[in-house]
Design a protein around this motif. Structure first.
Motif, PDB file in Angstrom:
ATOM      1  N   GLY A  12       7.833  -8.677  -0.683  1.00  0.00           N
ATOM      2  CA  GLY A  12       8.420  -8.298  -1.961  1.00  0.00           C
ATOM      3  C   GLY A  12       7.407  -7.647  -2.886  1.00  0.00           C
ATOM      4  N   LEU A  13       6.186  -8.187  -2.917  1.00  0.00           N
ATOM      5  CA  LEU A  13       5.139  -7.614  -3.764  1.00  0.00           C
ATOM      6  C   LEU A  13       4.747  -6.222  -3.279  1.00  0.00           C
ATOM      7  CD1 LEU A  13       2.860 -10.733  -4.392  1.00  0.00           C
ATOM      8  CD2 LEU A  13       4.261  -9.523  -6.081  1.00  0.00           C
ATOM      9  N   LEU A  14       4.651  -6.054  -1.961  1.00  0.00           N
ATOM     10  CA  LEU A  14       4.296  -4.746  -1.426  1.00  0.00           C
ATOM     11  C   LEU A  14       5.361  -3.709  -1.776  1.00  0.00           C
ATOM     12  CD1 LEU A  14       2.834  -5.600   2.103  1.00  0.00           C
ATOM     13  CD2 LEU A  14       1.581  -4.943   0.048  1.00  0.00           C
ATOM     14  N   LYS A  15       6.611  -4.088  -1.691  1.00  0.00           N
ATOM     15  CA  LYS A  15       7.689  -3.159  -2.051  1.00  0.00           C
ATOM     16  C   LYS A  15       7.632  -2.817  -3.536  1.00  0.00           C
ATOM     17  CE  LYS A  15      10.960  -4.351   1.625  1.00  0.00           C
ATOM     18  NZ  LYS A  15      12.292  -4.897   1.967  1.00  0.00           N
ATOM     19  N   LEU A  16       7.261  -3.793  -4.358  1.00  0.00           N
ATOM     20  CA  LEU A  16       7.118  -3.538  -5.790  1.00  0.00           C
ATOM     21  C   LEU A  16       5.953  -2.594  -6.053  1.00  0.00           C
ATOM     22  CD1 LEU A  16       7.744  -4.098  -8.785  1.00  0.00           C
ATOM     23  CD2 LEU A  16       6.290  -6.129  -8.614  1.00  0.00           C
ATOM     24  N   PHE A  17       4.812  -2.856  -5.394  1.00  0.00           N
ATOM     25  CA  PHE A  17       3.637  -1.997  -5.581  1.00  0.00           C
ATOM     26  C   PHE A  17       3.929  -0.561  -5.137  1.00  0.00           C
ATOM     27  CE2 PHE A  17       0.702  -5.901  -5.142  1.00  0.00           C
ATOM     28  CZ  PHE A  17       0.636  -6.037  -6.524  1.00  0.00           C
ATOM     29  N   ALA A  18       4.802  -0.396  -4.142  1.00  0.00           N
ATOM     30  CA  ALA A  18       5.109   0.947  -3.643  1.00  0.00           C
ATOM     31  C   ALA A  18       5.777   1.807  -4.707  1.00  0.00           C
ATOM     32  CB  ALA A  18       6.003   0.853  -2.409  1.00  0.00           C
ATOM     33  N   LEU A  19       6.363   1.183  -5.721  1.00  0.00           N
ATOM     34  CA  LEU A  19       7.031   1.916  -6.798  1.00  0.00           C
ATOM     35  C   LEU A  19       6.049   2.366  -7.877  1.00  0.00           C
ATOM     36  CD1 LEU A  19      10.142  -0.425  -7.224  1.00  0.00           C
ATOM     37  CD2 LEU A  19      10.003   1.697  -5.898  1.00  0.00           C
ATOM     38  N   LEU A  20       4.844   1.807  -7.844  1.00  0.00           N
ATOM     39  CA  LEU A  20       3.849   2.094  -8.881  1.00  0.00           C
ATOM     40  C   LEU A  20       2.980   3.284  -8.477  1.00  0.00           C
ATOM     41  CD1 LEU A  20       2.700  -1.578  -9.613  1.00  0.00           C
ATOM     42  CD2 LEU A  20       4.408  -0.221 -10.852  1.00  0.00           C
ATOM     43  N   VAL A  25      -2.339   1.032  -8.117  1.00  0.00           N
ATOM     44  CA  VAL A  25      -2.353   0.056  -7.032  1.00  0.00           C
ATOM     45  C   VAL A  25      -3.743  -0.020  -6.403  1.00  0.00           C
ATOM     46  CG1 VAL A  25      -1.402  -0.492  -4.748  1.00  0.00           C
ATOM     47  CG2 VAL A  25       0.106   0.345  -6.565  1.00  0.00           C
ATOM     48  N   ALA A  26      -4.364   1.136  -6.171  1.00  0.00           N
ATOM     49  CA  ALA A  26      -5.688   1.176  -5.560  1.00  0.00           C
ATOM     50  C   ALA A  26      -6.722   0.491  -6.450  1.00  0.00           C
ATOM     51  CB  ALA A  26      -6.095   2.614  -5.276  1.00  0.00           C
ATOM     52  N   ARG A  27      -6.643   0.721  -7.752  1.00  0.00           N
ATOM     53  CA  ARG A  27      -7.590   0.089  -8.671  1.00  0.00           C
ATOM     54  C   ARG A  27      -7.373  -1.423  -8.726  1.00  0.00           C
ATOM     55  NH1 ARG A  27      -6.911   5.245 -10.668  1.00  0.00           N
ATOM     56  NH2 ARG A  27      -8.785   6.217 -11.588  1.00  0.00           N
ATOM     57  N   ILE A  75      -9.900  -5.607   0.981  1.00  0.00           N
ATOM     58  CA  ILE A  75      -8.809  -6.213   0.206  1.00  0.00           C
ATOM     59  C   ILE A  75      -7.874  -5.134  -0.321  1.00  0.00           C
ATOM     60  CG2 ILE A  75      -8.248  -7.625  -1.795  1.00  0.00           C
ATOM     61  CD1 ILE A  75      -9.595  -9.123   0.545  1.00  0.00           C
ATOM     62  N   ARG A  76      -8.460  -4.054  -0.776  1.00  0.00           N
ATOM     63  CA  ARG A  76      -7.661  -2.938  -1.271  1.00  0.00           C
ATOM     64  C   ARG A  76      -6.753  -2.394  -0.171  1.00  0.00           C
ATOM     65  NH1 ARG A  76     -10.499   2.748  -3.189  1.00  0.00           N
ATOM     66  NH2 ARG A  76      -8.654   4.064  -2.873  1.00  0.00           N
ATOM     67  N   SER A  77      -7.243  -2.350   1.077  1.00  0.00           N
ATOM     68  CA  SER A  77      -6.431  -1.800   2.169  1.00  0.00           C
ATOM     69  C   SER A  77      -5.175  -2.626   2.400  1.00  0.00           C
ATOM     70  CB  SER A  77      -7.257  -1.711   3.454  1.00  0.00           C
ATOM     71  OG  SER A  77      -7.506  -2.988   4.015  1.00  0.00           O
ATOM     72  N   TYR A  78      -5.259  -3.947   2.187  1.00  0.00           N
ATOM     73  CA  TYR A  78      -4.069  -4.785   2.338  1.00  0.00           C
ATOM     74  C   TYR A  78      -3.055  -4.488   1.229  1.00  0.00           C
ATOM     75  CZ  TYR A  78      -7.310  -7.404   5.304  1.00  0.00           C
ATOM     76  OH  TYR A  78      -8.228  -7.762   6.258  1.00  0.00           O
ATOM     77  N   ILE A  79      -3.544  -4.314   0.011  1.00  0.00           N
ATOM     78  CA  ILE A  79      -2.655  -3.994  -1.110  1.00  0.00           C
ATOM     79  C   ILE A  79      -2.006  -2.623  -0.895  1.00  0.00           C
ATOM     80  CG2 ILE A  79      -2.510  -3.647  -3.606  1.00  0.00           C
ATOM     81  CD1 ILE A  79      -3.102  -6.530  -2.796  1.00  0.00           C
ATOM     82  N   GLU A  80      -2.756  -1.693  -0.341  1.00  0.00           N
ATOM     83  CA  GLU A  80      -2.256  -0.333  -0.149  1.00  0.00           C
ATOM     84  C   GLU A  80      -1.293  -0.223   1.039  1.00  0.00           C
ATOM     85  OE1 GLU A  80      -5.270   2.720  -0.330  1.00  0.00           O
ATOM     86  OE2 GLU A  80      -6.288   1.688  -1.974  1.00  0.00           O
ATOM     87  N   ARG A  81      -1.087  -1.318   1.766  1.00  0.00           N
ATOM     88  CA  ARG A  81       0.003  -1.306   2.742  1.00  0.00           C
ATOM     89  C   ARG A  81       1.321  -0.975   2.033  1.00  0.00           C
ATOM     90  NH1 ARG A  81      -3.857  -1.868   5.691  1.00  0.00           N
ATOM     91  NH2 ARG A  81      -4.066  -3.287   7.478  1.00  0.00           N
ATOM     92  N   SER A  82       1.372  -1.211   0.741  1.00  0.00           N
ATOM     93  CA  SER A  82       2.591  -0.950  -0.031  1.00  0.00           C
ATOM     94  C   SER A  82       3.027   0.502   0.124  1.00  0.00           C
ATOM     95  CB  SER A  82       2.369  -1.302  -1.505  1.00  0.00           C
ATOM     96  OG  SER A  82       1.226  -0.626  -2.016  1.00  0.00           O
ATOM     97  N   GLY A  87       6.116   3.842   1.219  1.00  0.00           N
ATOM     98  CA  GLY A  87       6.116   5.116   0.513  1.00  0.00           C
ATOM     99  C   GLY A  87       6.865   6.185   1.286  1.00  0.00           C
ATOM    100  N   SER A  88       7.469   7.122   0.591  1.00  0.00           N
ATOM    101  CA  SER A  88       8.227   8.195   1.236  1.00  0.00           C
ATOM    102  C   SER A  88       7.290   9.178   1.916  1.00  0.00           C
ATOM    103  CB  SER A  88       9.059   8.933   0.189  1.00  0.00           C
ATOM    104  OG  SER A  88       8.204   9.615  -0.725  1.00  0.00           O
ATOM    105  N   ALA A  89       7.849  10.004   2.797  1.00  0.00           N
ATOM    106  CA  ALA A  89       7.067  11.049   3.443  1.00  0.00           C
ATOM    107  C   ALA A  89       6.468  11.994   2.401  1.00  0.00           C
ATOM    108  CB  ALA A  89       7.940  11.820   4.423  1.00  0.00           C
ATOM    109  N   LYS A  90       7.232  12.301   1.364  1.00  0.00           N
ATOM    110  CA  LYS A  90       6.742  13.188   0.313  1.00  0.00           C
ATOM    111  C   LYS A  90       5.537  12.590  -0.398  1.00  0.00           C
ATOM    112  CE  LYS A  90       8.368  15.755  -3.744  1.00  0.00           C
ATOM    113  NZ  LYS A  90       9.543  16.030  -4.627  1.00  0.00           N
ATOM    114  N   LYS A  91       5.575  11.289  -0.646  1.00  0.00           N
ATOM    115  CA  LYS A  91       4.455  10.636  -1.311  1.00  0.00           C
ATOM    116  C   LYS A  91       3.224  10.626  -0.405  1.00  0.00           C
ATOM    117  CE  LYS A  91       3.427   6.609  -4.190  1.00  0.00           C
ATOM    118  NZ  LYS A  91       3.993   5.377  -4.803  1.00  0.00           N
ATOM    119  N   LEU A  92       3.425  10.371   0.877  1.00  0.00           N
ATOM    120  CA  LEU A  92       2.298  10.367   1.810  1.00  0.00           C
ATOM    121  C   LEU A  92       1.684  11.760   1.930  1.00  0.00           C
ATOM    122  CD1 LEU A  92       3.609   8.042   4.673  1.00  0.00           C
ATOM    123  CD2 LEU A  92       2.017   7.477   2.829  1.00  0.00           C
TER     124      LEU A  92
END
Length: 294
Positions: A12-20, A25-27, A75-82, A87-92
């Protein structure tokens, strides 16, 4: 091991972070990594042990600097799994630069093993490589301790057209994929135990190294193409670097082929020392009679 409810909360947190915004998120992940590094932990000791073994010539100050930067990256890499998973193809496309020495969309691409290395950007790199191939491919994964989290990870990694297979059940499946001319993505630079492995040097340390890549390439008549996912500075995203196929590989000599993989890493890691996955027990399996370093 995450409980069922812990896994749901994490997802749930990862899905939330994906909207930010990615930079936010990286910071956050970077700051969390810095905070956790201040606390004595087993993983922190593993990082220092690995760096001491691989770079004995470094000063204590240099080792401490790389260890802290790596912990923050990990640690950042785990958070960035979001963004990587949800993330959409366009965002990637906006976040990931592609630097490829080969044409990934070549319709005549020969049977190919894309060999990923465990830098902290491997997740972003693997997913975007799958997207950039513009065709069905195969991808191996290491099973997770939490089944629910594993299913989410598999679905996220497969969403651009990847057939997924567990590493433990992979040889026959990989050969079938290669016969079907599906590119295959896999990683082999971690310690999976002595079975199907040999001990060859890695920064001068006899290291348990898989022999599967050379064997699969030989039987499947496949070229081996290394790739690295790099985290760019200043929270700018990632670079997926795809190298030229290895020449004269495989040789048919398991030790020589395994040594080739480690030698490639010995060239690349000094360019990004803080981004290689030092939190892993790379030297867990030791040669007979040699004591544990952890």
């Amino acid at each position: 091991m995450l409980s069922r409810y812990g896994a749901k909360l994490a997802i749930g947190l990862l899905k939330l972070f994906a909207l930010l915004p990615y930079g936010l998120v990286a910071r956050f992940g970077d700051g969390l990594g810095w905070l956790l590094y201040q606390i004595p932990s087993r993983r922190k000791r593993i990082v220092h042990t690995n760096l001491t073994l691989c770079f004995p010539e470094w000063s204590d100050e240099r080792r401490e600097d790389v260890a802290q930067k790596h912990f923050r990256h990990a640690i950042r890499s785990y958070i960035e799994r979001s963004v990587q998973w949800f993330g959409s193809a366009k965002k990637l496309e906006k976040l990931i630069q592609l630097d490829s020495a080969i044409d990934l969309t070549d319709p005549n691409l020969p049977p190919t093993l894309f060999l990923g290395f465990h830098f902290v950007g491997i997740e972003a790199g693997s997913i975007f490589l799958n997207y950039s191939l513009k065709r069905q491919c195969g991808s191996l994964y290491q099973p997770m301790s939490n089944p629910e989290l594993e299913e989410i990870a598999k679905a996220a990694r497969a969403r651009f057209g990847a057939d997924m297979a567990s590493r433990a059940d992979s040889a026959r499946i990989v050969l079938r994929w290669l016969r079907e001319r599906k590119p295959v993505m896999l990683g082999a630079d971690m310690d999976y135990g002595a079975r199907n492995s040999t001990f060859v040097p890695f920064f001068g340390v006899p290291t348990c190294t898989l022999t599967a890549v050379g064997r699969l390439a030989k039987v499947g008549r496949a070229q081996v193409v290394p790739f690295i996912g790099e985290v760019l500075p200043n929270y700018k995203g990632y670079r997926l670097k795809v190298f030229k196929p290895w020449d004269n590989y495989p040789t048919g000599d398991d030790d020589e082929d395994a040594r080739r993989m480690n030698a490639f890493l010995e060239e690349q890691i000094p360019l990004l020392p803080e981004q290689y996955y030092w939190v892993h027990k790379r030297f867990k399996t030791r040669p007979p009679g040699v004591p544990s370093v952890y």
